[in-house]
Design a protein around this motif. Structure first.
Motif, PDB file in Angstrom:
ATOM      1  N   ILE A   1       6.780 -37.142  -3.161  1.00  0.00           N
ATOM      2  CA  ILE A   1       7.379 -38.480  -3.209  1.00  0.00           C
ATOM      3  C   ILE A   1       6.517 -39.484  -2.450  1.00  0.00           C
ATOM      4  N   ILE A   2       6.050 -39.066  -1.291  1.00  0.00           N
ATOM      5  CA  ILE A   2       5.378 -40.039  -0.429  1.00  0.00           C
ATOM      6  C   ILE A   2       3.955 -40.331  -0.875  1.00  0.00           C
ATOM      7  N   SER A   3       3.271 -39.311  -1.384  1.00  0.00           N
ATOM      8  CA  SER A   3       1.839 -39.519  -1.620  1.00  0.00           C
ATOM      9  C   SER A   3       1.526 -40.696  -2.554  1.00  0.00           C
ATOM     10  N   PRO A   4       2.273 -40.941  -3.625  1.00  0.00           N
ATOM     11  CA  PRO A   4       1.935 -42.139  -4.397  1.00  0.00           C
ATOM     12  C   PRO A   4       2.214 -43.432  -3.627  1.00  0.00           C
ATOM     13  N   ALA A   5       3.229 -43.401  -2.796  1.00  0.00           N
ATOM     14  CA  ALA A   5       3.641 -44.631  -2.133  1.00  0.00           C
ATOM     15  C   ALA A   5       2.615 -45.078  -1.107  1.00  0.00           C
ATOM     16  N   ILE A   6       1.908 -44.109  -0.504  1.00  0.00           N
ATOM     17  CA  ILE A   6       0.982 -44.522   0.546  1.00  0.00           C
ATOM     18  C   ILE A   6      -0.442 -44.593   0.032  1.00  0.00           C
ATOM     19  N   TRP A   7      -0.548 -44.541  -1.275  1.00  0.00           N
ATOM     20  CA  TRP A   7      -1.875 -44.628  -1.869  1.00  0.00           C
ATOM     21  C   TRP A   7      -2.602 -45.909  -1.468  1.00  0.00           C
TER      22      TRP A   7
ATOM     23  N   LEU B   1      -5.473 -56.222 -10.243  1.00  0.00           N
ATOM     24  CA  LEU B   1      -5.442 -54.799 -10.551  1.00  0.00           C
ATOM     25  C   LEU B   1      -4.716 -54.002  -9.474  1.00  0.00           C
ATOM     26  N   GLY B   2      -5.026 -54.357  -8.220  1.00  0.00           N
ATOM     27  CA  GLY B   2      -4.435 -53.637  -7.093  1.00  0.00           C
ATOM     28  C   GLY B   2      -2.927 -53.688  -7.138  1.00  0.00           C
ATOM     29  N   ARG B   3      -2.415 -54.844  -7.516  1.00  0.00           N
ATOM     30  CA  ARG B   3      -0.964 -54.990  -7.557  1.00  0.00           C
ATOM     31  C   ARG B   3      -0.364 -54.051  -8.599  1.00  0.00           C
ATOM     32  N   TYR B   4      -1.001 -54.019  -9.763  1.00  0.00           N
ATOM     33  CA  TYR B   4      -0.467 -53.159 -10.816  1.00  0.00           C
ATOM     34  C   TYR B   4      -0.445 -51.716 -10.360  1.00  0.00           C
ATOM     35  N   ASP B   5      -1.562 -51.260  -9.806  1.00  0.00           N
ATOM     36  CA  ASP B   5      -1.650 -49.854  -9.414  1.00  0.00           C
ATOM     37  C   ASP B   5      -0.660 -49.514  -8.312  1.00  0.00           C
ATOM     38  N   THR B   6      -0.638 -50.388  -7.312  1.00  0.00           N
ATOM     39  CA  THR B   6       0.260 -50.119  -6.188  1.00  0.00           C
ATOM     40  C   THR B   6       1.691 -49.963  -6.662  1.00  0.00           C
ATOM     41  N   PHE B   7       2.111 -50.913  -7.478  1.00  0.00           N
ATOM     42  CA  PHE B   7       3.531 -50.877  -7.820  1.00  0.00           C
ATOM     43  C   PHE B   7       3.843 -49.859  -8.904  1.00  0.00           C
ATOM     44  N   SER B   8       2.847 -49.541  -9.687  1.00  0.00           N
ATOM     45  CA  SER B   8       3.055 -48.440 -10.619  1.00  0.00           C
ATOM     46  C   SER B   8       3.293 -47.147  -9.843  1.00  0.00           C
ATOM     47  N   LEU B   9       2.468 -46.943  -8.801  1.00  0.00           N
ATOM     48  CA  LEU B   9       2.642 -45.721  -8.015  1.00  0.00           C
ATOM     49  C   LEU B   9       3.918 -45.754  -7.184  1.00  0.00           C
ATOM     50  N   LEU B  10       4.253 -46.966  -6.694  1.00  0.00           N
ATOM     51  CA  LEU B  10       5.513 -47.075  -5.945  1.00  0.00           C
ATOM     52  C   LEU B  10       6.685 -46.737  -6.854  1.00  0.00           C
ATOM     53  N   SER B  11       6.589 -47.181  -8.110  1.00  0.00           N
ATOM     54  CA  SER B  11       7.655 -46.840  -9.051  1.00  0.00           C
ATOM     55  C   SER B  11       7.736 -45.337  -9.234  1.00  0.00           C
TER      56      SER B  11
ATOM     57  N   SER C   1       6.975 -43.155  -7.024  1.00  0.00           N
ATOM     58  CA  SER C   1       7.670 -42.657  -5.836  1.00  0.00           C
ATOM     59  C   SER C   1       9.163 -42.803  -5.980  1.00  0.00           C
ATOM     60  N   GLY C   2       9.564 -44.002  -6.427  1.00  0.00           N
ATOM     61  CA  GLY C   2      10.987 -44.260  -6.579  1.00  0.00           C
ATOM     62  C   GLY C   2      11.615 -43.293  -7.561  1.00  0.00           C
ATOM     63  N   MET C   3      10.942 -43.127  -8.677  1.00  0.00           N
ATOM     64  CA  MET C   3      11.470 -42.247  -9.718  1.00  0.00           C
ATOM     65  C   MET C   3      11.615 -40.820  -9.194  1.00  0.00           C
ATOM     66  N   LEU C   4      10.532 -40.349  -8.535  1.00  0.00           N
ATOM     67  CA  LEU C   4      10.583 -38.982  -8.016  1.00  0.00           C
ATOM     68  C   LEU C   4      11.641 -38.854  -6.933  1.00  0.00           C
ATOM     69  N   GLY C   5      11.750 -39.909  -6.125  1.00  0.00           N
ATOM     70  CA  GLY C   5      12.770 -39.886  -5.071  1.00  0.00           C
ATOM     71  C   GLY C   5      14.150 -39.747  -5.666  1.00  0.00           C
ATOM     72  N   ILE C   6      14.392 -40.494  -6.749  1.00  0.00           N
ATOM     73  CA  ILE C   6      15.712 -40.414  -7.382  1.00  0.00           C
ATOM     74  C   ILE C   6      15.969 -38.996  -7.867  1.00  0.00           C
ATOM     75  N   VAL C   7      14.998 -38.452  -8.568  1.00  0.00           N
ATOM     76  CA  VAL C   7      15.297 -37.172  -9.194  1.00  0.00           C
ATOM     77  C   VAL C   7      15.250 -36.020  -8.192  1.00  0.00           C
ATOM     78  N   PHE C   8      14.589 -36.206  -7.063  1.00  0.00           N
ATOM     79  CA  PHE C   8      14.567 -35.128  -6.064  1.00  0.00           C
ATOM     80  C   PHE C   8      15.612 -35.314  -4.974  1.00  0.00           C
ATOM     81  N   SER C   9      16.439 -36.347  -5.103  1.00  0.00           N
ATOM     82  CA  SER C   9      17.340 -36.607  -3.975  1.00  0.00           C
ATOM     83  C   SER C   9      18.462 -35.584  -3.953  1.00  0.00           C
ATOM     84  N   GLY C  10      18.833 -35.235  -2.721  1.00  0.00           N
ATOM     85  CA  GLY C  10      19.870 -34.219  -2.565  1.00  0.00           C
ATOM     86  C   GLY C  10      21.220 -34.815  -2.276  1.00  0.00           C
ATOM     87  N   ASN C  11      21.246 -36.071  -1.858  1.00  0.00           N
ATOM     88  CA  ASN C  11      22.555 -36.701  -1.674  1.00  0.00           C
ATOM     89  C   ASN C  11      22.505 -38.135  -2.158  1.00  0.00           C
ATOM     90  N   LEU C  12      23.682 -38.742  -2.199  1.00  0.00           N
ATOM     91  CA  LEU C  12      23.786 -40.067  -2.791  1.00  0.00           C
ATOM     92  C   LEU C  12      23.036 -41.113  -1.992  1.00  0.00           C
TER      93      LEU C  12
END
Lengths: 518, 499, 489
Positions: B11-17, B105-115, B117-128
């Motif tokens: 989850i974290i690795s894309p976000a801190i790219w 370009l940087g903006r696109y990449d950053t936020f694509s990867l942040l997304s 992270s978000g997506m993976l966070g949602i699907v890997f979350s263990g609680n609400l």
């Protein structure tokens, strides 16, 4: 117990007053040092006197003029012959205040008078100045009603002359108005004294007070009963007389003219001292020492009446002040409203109320003197009298305007200025006396005060420093001579100091108030 | 155990790219994005044996509060995560070429990867609690992708998206907190029957449905979707339509099967579920019908997505095992197909500058590979065997009939579902055929393309970076159509956990 | 005596700063930092004592009419920590911002003095002491508001005075009534003043109105908020520190004291005052949110957002619920930190780019990337989206309100979040997605503010981030403060 200081203070002042014409003739240069010296010594004396009274077990000094106090010669009524000087803590406290303010006014006059008063009248000015101080000091010291009346007139007559001293038509007109209305007050008071004498047969305050008590407690069928109407009438006359002198609202008309047209040190003396000593202080003296209203023998209506007069003055004085365009006139109207506050404090006829009233009397004296002296300083420097001329002055005369601001904040009642603390105590007194709604008056008054004082402060500071409408003082020139701004600064400091330091004052006032309840 | 931290790393690795930004040039950073995604994919795949031997990875991070961050990976979570990262790799490979000239370009990449992270966070979350955090992260990060092209239309669409997203998020927050209050826990595996008899259950249920439904684009909460998906750059559209709306579907499945439980809903609240089913059916029909009227290719695809997400949700709402299987498989297939369609559409738009379907007549001769892949995907999404879309539709149809048997719903409901599914497939045929048929059999005349002949001559398939992802996806579509064992095994496993 | 030192030291130092004169910059800054760092250290020093309830109250002055009395409980501590910390940071920011400005002596004197006044309010043990310092603060903020000495500043200053002095008078009358009802004791009591319980309802309602209006002026409850956006003519450090942190928090602090230490929870509940106050807060939150929409100036937008957020705190406090109160209290700290970061960023844009209005922000993200990034992080925090600090307070607020069965109030926070997103988006959209301003003077080159301003900004931004992720000190303090106010173990 007694102290020679009780005599020494008025006598020194009166002697000084008579010495001045001589000095003016031959030693002109000694004139001002003499006045400042005399007032300074009187200040020291009065402090010592107050300290003595404070330490004495009875909290009162008695001094018999014309007799040795060891071998009293008594009249039939048991009272001593001659004049009794009877000074309690409150009297002593006001005495210190009088000499403090007059000392500062004397210093202030050093440079103010040569500029604003015709040269030939300097001697007259100082003579009258010392006489007025002497009269006021005597009022605080005496225990004899007739003596008190004489000194009252001494102080008043000097003040009439002082108002018109610069000889301008407006000032003379104001003085005549002042004289006429004050004379009416004098007549009331004189009749009052006459009736009181008729009812009690004595003019010694403590004996008169005993007699009054006897009369009021007497039954329907006794001889003394009929005297009570005399007493009521004299009370009414005194109230009217002192009410005029305190410029309470329906009878305040003389004050704004007189106080605003006088030279500034005199305005400070009038507004800070005379009106209180010849008005409010005498209310306290007569109501509490002579008539002893605090014992509750006059019914409930009388306190209510006093309270309502006070409330009317407090509010309408401020309302009038808002309409003023002239700075000193505004300050004068502000005095009217503050007199209302003090009267409310008296009107509770409770220990707390009286404490608050005396404290506010002191605080108002200091603040209002500071304000008038600041206004004078502004006039001295720029010849401004109107409020809207003061734009940006805060940047040109920083010390004066800062002191003005401090004092004005005190008048509004903003902590930690002293004005807040006396208002707080008055409010607490209102609650303890069961008059909670009355405390609204103080708050409303504060807000009204805020309106007109902040208007002035706003003019001083809000405007850009370049928008000053007058030629700026030349570069390098000092703001003011020391003799003018040091008194103002001392007063401003006092405003700040007696805020949280009001504890010191309360230590003196509380026993004084307790004494009146004995 | 170390393996427990793998989800966190993923989850974290894309976000801190973007922290590498000061050290590397923008170009290298851009080219690194697929590498990051691929590394992530390998990491996910490394836990595949562990998960599918029946284990669950759980990790709790104490937040210093009474609430905690909890991650857990079971087979469903793993499945969602795997497919997301897979599509992300392809999309970012595509973007290497597609976004080359982008100023920001940087903006696109950053936020694509942040997304991501978000997506993976949602699907890997263990609680609400955790789920909500990443839900909002996804909303914000993906909104930037919509704003990215900085046109008036994208600003409007982005604003609409962010408002819908935040409103959905807030409703979700309300019901999540309510769930915590009523059940004392937000743990997705524990909530179960805590809400069983609570009077507020219907409100909470609808809260969840609205919250996730906005993300998924269910009718009538879809309003943001048709304007938002087309304005984003095409690789981002592919992610939006292929993956991110699945976050909503994922949420709805979790709500029905984890938070409330199908027994409670089916036995005690079948009227409410019927209402929801009706909503879903309307979504399917609505999306298809509107898609027919669209001329803009990406808008058409967006409406198609609405219809498809309706199908997925229908599978879940039917409360039957085959239906759920169908939903799972549909998620998998639709992710592949819809991303491919958007990537192909991106190629068309990039090369011709045209977005209108009639304008693309004859494109098949100029860009044969792209058009071929598009055609395969279109056929697949309509449900033509042996492409993968068929299997999921088949399972959904089975599910509808099974629901009839289980009897949570009124008799006949399943049949109606079946009919609507068929109508939707038919409508799919209607709205995909103009491009497919027109593309291959349209006029040879370049004038119909509304382009000058010179430019028209230059139109050809994109370069390798753009073609590779499309071809890979097309291959997957065909391969998993013929040989659906791999996704089916996972789907069986996931369904078995719920039934 | 340790309680009194944080109050008196800044006051003394403000006089020293005054004596430094206009020219001696270095000396002045040394004094400035001495005061604020001393205060912070003193607060940190007393923290363990307070948490152990080991710190006796300090009676500085005792007369028959009033006491000057100080006491530190956990609520005071919570505010003291945030105020003293942000004061240090703002001093640094201020030095950069006010460089080459006029009347610096007046400015820094007043700034140092204000800290003393604020600490006095926070540490006050009774209404009288609180009122004294409250009015001191009113007056000492005034020179800072009119610092620019323009016509607009003058008007804003007058408006400020009218509002705050009227509020002060109301508080004073409230003090009098309290004094009368509670038999002359106006000290804050845990669980409320006992004398109030059996009193006439109308008087109690009057008391409530007086205190709510009085403190509500500084706390910027909606009908009384108008001075706050106007006061934004002040230099930005002042807007940041005083109008996002110190002054407004003092107002809400007063309201919390009123609820829990004057009325007390039970009486408050019995009179249904919590409902009334909650209604006012709802109006505050939503009203300010809608008003913020109309704003075209960045700082005014932030001001309305402040009004908006303060509603959260008071709403949390008026719920009388442990969780919502925790949320409200922790929001005091979080909001201060986040809002100050927004003000810092706005100030840099105003000071160095001269851009005041929101549409002027086009392309500013290229010129000041760090500043704008911090701004965006601050906005996310203020709006209350995870993972920034603001969200934790919202979680607790919503949770508490749901627990007391007020889903409508709970949803106010959520509706407000949506509106907030609406009014905070324009500056961000202009900055990041707007067309670059073609006018001369704007370049694409990066030109950030000097470091002594940038570092404070980054510090507060990082803090708002870490507090969001790792709960920690503010949260623990607010938990304890809430337990203390509600008197639960």
């Amino acid at each position: 117990m007694g102290s020679h200081l009780q005599v020494l203070i008025p006598v020194t002042l009166i002697l000084g007053a008579f010495l001045i014409p001589i000095l003016e003739r031959w030693f002109r240069k000694l004139l001002e040092p003499l006045v400042i010296g005399i007032t300074f010594f009187c200040l020291i004396y009065s402090c010592l006197l107050l300290y003595g009274i404070y330490l004495s077990p009875l909290k009162v000094f008695q001094y018999f003029v014309g007799f040795s106090w060891n071998a009293k010669t008594l009249l039939i009524t048991g009272e001593p012959i001659g004049i009794v000087l009877q000074t309690d803590l409150i009297g002593g406290f006001i005495l210190v205040l009088i000499n403090f303010i007059s000392f500062l006014a004397a210093i202030y006059s050093l440079r103010y008078v040569p500029q604003n008063i015709p040269d030939g009248k300097k001697g007259v000015y100082y003579t009258l100045f010392l006489l007025m101080t002497a009269g006021m000091s005597g009022i605080c010291l005496t225990g004899d009603i007739f003596n008190l009346y004489v000194l009252f007139e001494v102080a008043n007559l000097s003040s009439y002359a002082l108002v018109s001293i610069d000889g301008e038509a407006e000032a003379v007109e104001a003085a005549i108005k002042y004289l006429l209305i004050s004379a009416l007050a004098s007549i009331f008071i004189f009749f009052g004294i006459g009736l009181l004498y008729g009812a009690t047969g004595t003019l010694n305050m403590s004996y008169a007070s005993n007699q009054i008590r006897k009369v009021l407690l007497s039954g329907h069928d006794t001889f003394l009963f009929s005297y009570r109407y005399l007493i009521f009438a004299s009370l009414a006359l005194f109230t009217a007389g002192f009410g005029i002198k305190s410029a309470l609202v329906p009878v305040h008309g003389w004050l704004p003219d007189a106080h605003s047209k006088a030279p500034s040190p005199i305005s400070a003396m009038l507004s800070g001292l005379l009106i209180k000593v010849t008005g409010i202080f005498l209310f306290i003296r007569f109501y509490f020492s002579v008539f002893r209203i605090q014992d509750g023998l006059y019914g409930d209506m009388f306190p209510a009446f006093i309270l309502s007069i006070g409330a009317i003055s407090a509010i309408s004085g401020s309302v009038f002040a808002i309409a003023q365009k002239n700075l000193k006139r505004m300050l004068a109207f502000s005095t009217v409203s503050q007199m209302g506050y003090i009267l409310i404090g008296i009107g509770f006829f409770s220990r707390d109320g009286l404490t608050g009233a005396v404290l506010h009397l002191f605080n108002h004296s200091v603040m209002k003197s500071a304000l008038f002296l600041s206004a004078g300083a502004i006039f001295y420097k720029t010849k401004f009298t109107r409020i809207d001329e003061l734009k940006g002055l805060g940047f040109k005369m920083p010390v004066t305007c800062a002191c003005f601001t401090i004092a004005a904040l005190g008048m509004v009642g903003i902590p930690p200025m002293s004005g807040f603390f006396s208002k707080w105590i008055l409010g607490i007194a209102a609650i303890r006396a069961g008059f909670l709604p009355v405390s609204i008056i103080f708050l409303l008054g504060s807000l009204l005060n805020a309106i007109y004082y902040f208007r002035v402060i706003g003019k001083m500071y809000f405007f850009n420093r370049d928008s000053l409408s007058v030629p700026a003082p030349e570069a390098g020139m000092r703001e003011l001579p020391e003799s003018i701004y040091i008194p103002i600064a001392i007063l401003a400091f006092a405003v700040l100091f007696f805020g949280l330091g009001s504890d010191i004052l309360l230590k003196i006032i509380r026993p004084g108030v307790e004494y009146l309840w004995k | 155990m170390l393996i427990n931290y793998i989800p966190l790393v993923i989850i974290i690795s894309p976000a801190i790219w973007f922290l590498l930004n000061p050290f590397l040039s923008r170009r290298i950073m851009h080219n690194l994005v697929p590498v990051i995604c691929a590394a992530n994919f390998l990491l996910i795949m490394s836990i595949y044996p562990y998960i599918f031997s029946g284990n669950i990875i759980e990790l709790t991070i104490f937040n210093g509060l009474d609430i905690e961050l909890k991650f857990s990976v079971d087979s469903f979570n793993f499945f969602m995560g795997g497919i997301s990262v897979f599509i992300w790799i392809l999309s970012s490979v595509y973007a290497v070429e597609y976004q080359k000239q982008d100023e920001a370009l940087g903006r696109y990449d950053t936020f694509s990867l942040l997304s991501l992270s978000g997506m993976l966070g949602i699907v890997f979350s263990g609680n609400l609690f955790t789920l909500y955090i990443f839900f909002e992260l996804l909303t914000i990060a993906s909104a930037v992708l919509i704003f990215h092209s900085q046109t008036q239309a994208s600003l409007k669409a982005g604003l609409l998206y962010i408002f819908c997203g935040v409103i959905g998020g807030m409703i979700l927050l309300l019901v999540i907190i309510a769930t915590y209050n009523y059940t004392g826990t937000g743990d997705l595996s524990l909530i179960g029957a805590g809400l069983k008899n609570h009077p507020a259950l219907p409100y909470i249920f609808w809260g969840y449905i609205i919250g996730f439904g906005i993300k998924a684009g269910l009718f009538p909460f879809h309003i943001w979707l048709p304007s938002a998906h087309p304005v984003a750059p095409s690789p981002a559209s592919a992610l939006h339509s292929g993956i991110m709306i699945k976050a909503g579907a994922y949420g709805i499945i979790k709500v029905i099967y984890n938070i409330f439980g199908k027994e409670i809903l089916g036995n005690f609240h079948s009227a409410m579920m019927s209402c929801f089913l009706i909503l879903v059916l309307i979504t399917i029909l609505f999306g298809s019908i509107i898609a027919v009227t669209q001329i803009d290719i990406k808008r058409m695809l967006a409406y198609s997505s609405i219809s498809q997400i309706g199908c997925i949700t229908m599978g879940a709402v039917l409360l039957s095992p085959s239906g759920l299987k169908g939903a799972f498989l549909y998620i998998f297939n639709h992710a592949l197909i819809k991303s491919n369609l958007f990537l192909c559409a991106g190629c068309f738009i990039k090369k011709t500058g045209l977005k209108e379907i009639p304008g693309l007549r004859g494109i098949g001769r100029k860009m044969p590979v792209t058009t071929f892949c598009f055609t395969i995907s279109a056929l697949s999404i309509i449900g033509i065997p042996p492409l993968n879309g068929f299997a999921s539709k088949w399972l959904l149809a089975l599910g509808a009939l099974e629901a009839e048997k289980i009897g949570f719903y009124y008799p006949g409901t399943g049949v109606i579902c079946l009919v609507i599914l068929l109508i939707s497939s038919f409508l799919g045929l209607v709205y995909y055929s103009p491009l497919v048929i027109g593309g291959w059999f349209g006029d040879k005349d370049a004038k119909k393309l509304n382009l000058s002949a010179a430019i028209s001559e230059e139109i050809k398939d994109g370069n390798l970076w753009m073609i590779i992802p499309i071809v890979i996806l097309t291959f997957c579509i065909i391969f998993f159509g013929i040989y659906p064992k791999f996704p089916m095994s996972m789907v069986e496993k996931m369904t078995a956990e719920y039934f | 005596m340790i309680i009194f030192l944080p109050v008196i030291v800044p006051v003394i130092i403000s006089f020293l700063i005054f004596l430094c004169g206009e020219k001696r910059d270095k000396l002045r800054y040394i004094f400035l930092f001495t005061a604020s760092i001393f205060d912070f250290l003193a607060v940190i020093f007393i923290m363990p004592l307070v948490l152990k309830h080991d710190l006796p109250p300090l009676i500085l002055l005792h007369t028959t009419f009033f006491d000057l009395k100080f006491k530190v409980d956990i609520l005071s501590l919570l505010l003291a920590v945030v105020v003293t910390f942000l004061w240090i940071v703002t001093n640094s920011y201020s030095i950069g911002y006010m460089e080459k400005n006029h009347s610096l002596r007046r400015y820094y004197t007043a700034l140092a003095f204000c800290e003393g006044a604020v600490m006095g309010i926070i540490f006050a043990a009774d209404l009288f002491t609180l009122f004294v310092f409250y009015e001191l603060l009113t007056i000492s903020v005034f020179p800072l508001i009119i610092h620019e000495e323009t016509e607009e500043a003058a008007k804003a200053g007058i408006m400020y005075l009218v509002y705050t002095l009227s509020g002060g008078a109301m508080i004073l009358f409230g003090c009098f009534i309290t004094y009368a009802l509670n038999n002359g004791n106006i000290e804050f009591m845990p669980g409320g003043m006992p004398g109030l319980a059996g009193q006439n309802k109308i008087v109690l309602y009057l008391l409530f109105i007086l205190f709510t209006c009085g403190f509500g002026v500084k706390g910027a409850l909606v009908p009384l908020h108008a001075w706050l956006p106007r006061a934004m003519v002040a230099p930005t450090p002042i807007s940041a520190l005083l109008h996002a942190v110190a002054v407004v928090n003092v107002g809400t602090y007063g309201l919390i004291r009123m609820i829990y230490n004057i009325f007390g929870r039970d009486l408050f509940l019995r009179l249904h005052l919590n409902t009334i106050l909650a209604l006012v807060c709802v109006i505050t939150v939503l009203g300010a949110a809608f008003m913020a929409f109309k704003q075209r100036q960045l700082k005014k937008l932030l001001a309305y957002s402040t009004v908006n957020q303060l509603g959260y705190v008071v709403l949390g406090a008026s719920s009388l619920n442990y969780w919502a109160l925790t949320g409200g209290l922790v929001h005091i700290m979080y909001h201060s930190i986040m809002k100050i970061s927004l003000f810092y960023a706005a100030g840099m844009i105003i000071r160095f780019k001269g851009k005041i209005r929101i549409p002027q922000l086009s392309g500013i993200s290229k010129e000041m990337p760090v500043t704008m990034a911090c701004f965006v992080i601050g906005v996310i925090g203020i709006v209350g989206l995870p993972p920034m600090a603001g969200w934790l307070s919202k979680w607790n607020l919503v949770k508490g309100h749901l627990l007391i069965n007020e889903p409508v109030l709970a949803s106010v926070f959520l509706i407000n979040t949506v509106i907030e997103v609406g009014y905070f988006l324009p500056p961000i959209l202009y900055a990041y997605f707007g067309v670059l301003d073609e006018s001369p003077g704007s370049s694409e080159k990066t030109s950030e503010a000097p470091l002594n301003m940038l570092i404070p900004l980054v510090i507060v931004t990082v803090l708002s981030f870490t507090f969001g992720l790792f709960g920690s000190l503010p949260y623990v303090l607010s938990n304890k403060a809430a337990a203390e106010l509600l008197m639960i173990k």
